[in-house]
Design an enzyme around this catalytic site. Structure first.
Site: not given
Ligand SMILES: [Zn+2]
Length: 350
Positions: A129, A166, A168, A253
């Site tokens: 991120h 991931d 996200h 995740d």
């Molecule tokens: Zn994540």
């Protein structure tokens, strides 16, 4: 032919002390407890990490970004944003985490007889991120982008691929590499979800147009959807791009029991993603480096990381998963898959 794999271990990871945060210092040791207690431990070659220098981080981040991480750690305990705590040692640990990514690249790009085919760097803080100018979302430095740029600028590679599974979207990696055709960024992620980016029309710009590939997966997507995305979209694009190094942003995740998202990937699903990625790399004779990103359920993360290593190393492991029974929910996937392919067809043979 068997595939060798290994680990890069970050001894100081616990000094990035985030307390009871989901991204906490118990995550990696919990994984290592399982691996060390298994018969598979002896399979893994262990590579020692080094720290990254400022010049390495500067390949992906502004000076102001680096200064912010350093000053936040100096005034710790503090928060960089509402999600991202730092402790006194966080700056140093973040440099070491990025350094572990560089050590991984060195080991697989310049293979000696003792180098494994793939390496899984058990690092935190995670990185995907962190944008060019902004640490965010548990991430301080973007380990994947730092590693990719290092492979290009230090090792002289022309084409590096990053596969980010991931749950996200890897908004930071996308941001840093947005105009860079020397790194292909492919992200599988739940959409919509934090941080809100990653729609399929985000495809890079300038010289980098087409070299950002987003696969926004509907909520409740599981093994079947992710496998199909891998086989029908990601692998044809990787084949066409012909990378000289494959970096995986490995966040677990998307597992059904992870508390931060809604996907239904199982242990077998992660094993399959890892097996396919490593099979691609082995088929091309290129190295694979996996960098730990998310994965927050401490009860399930150890098995998932073990399943990934089994996929990399092409050995059997326990893939039983109580969440397997949840699969095969109609999430509107055939339509989304078609949309994803349509968005990529101007650039890639999907
Ligand atoms: Zn994540």
């Amino acid at each position: 032919m068997s595939r060798s794999t290994g680990l890069v271990l970050l001894a100081d990871q616990a000094l990035h002390d985030t307390g009871d945060h989901p991204e906490n210092s118990r995550r990696i040791p919990t994984v290592l407890d399982r691996l060390q207690g298994s018969d598979d431990w002896d399979r893994f070659q262990i590579v020692e990490p080094r720290a990254a220098g400022i010049e390495d981080i500067r390949r992906a981040h502004t000076k102001a970004h680096i200064d912010l991480v350093r000053s936040s750690a100096e005034s710790a305990p503090s928060w960089i944003d509402g999600d991202t705590p730092v402790s006194k040692a966080s700056y140093d640990v973040a440099l070491k985490a990025a350094g572990a990514a560089l050590s991984s690249v060195d080991a697989v790009v310049d293979p000696s007889e003792s180098s494994p085919d793939s390496l899984f760097a058990m690092i935190r803080p995670p990185g995907h991120h962190a944008t060019e100018g902004r640490p965010m979302g548990f991430c301080l430095f973007n380990n994947a982008a730092v590693a990719a740029r290092y492979a290009v600028e230090h090792h002289g590679l022309d084409r590096v691929a990053i596969l980010d599974w991931d749950v996200h979207h890897g908004n930071g990696t996308q941001d840093i590499l947005w105009q860079d055709p020397s790194v292909l960024f492919i992200s599988l992620h739940q959409w919509p979800l934090y941080p809100g980016t990653g729609w399929l029309e985000e495809r890079g710009a300038g010289d980098g147009e087409g070299f950002t590939v987003n696969l926004p997966m509907p909520p409740s997507s599981g093994d079947r959807e992710h496998s199909q995305a891998m086989i029908e979209v990601i692998e044809p694009i990787l084949e066409a791009y012909d990378p000289q190094l494959l970096i995986v942003s490995a966040g677990q995740d998307g597992h059904a029991a992870d508390q931060l998202a809604d996907q239904l990937i199982t242990a077998a699903g992660f094993n399959s993603l890892a097996d396919r990625a490593a099979g691609f790399a082995a088929g091309r004779g290129i190295g694979l480096v996996a960098l730990h990103e998310g994965g927050y359920n401490l009860a399930t993360l150890p098995q998932l990381d073990h399943a990934i290593l089994a996929g990399f190393g092409d050995f059997a492991t326990d893939l039983s998963d109580p969440y397997s029974e949840l699969g095969a929910i109609d999430v509107g996937w055939p339509e989304r898959l078609e949309e994803i392919k349509r968005a990529q067809r101007p650039h890639w043979p999907v």
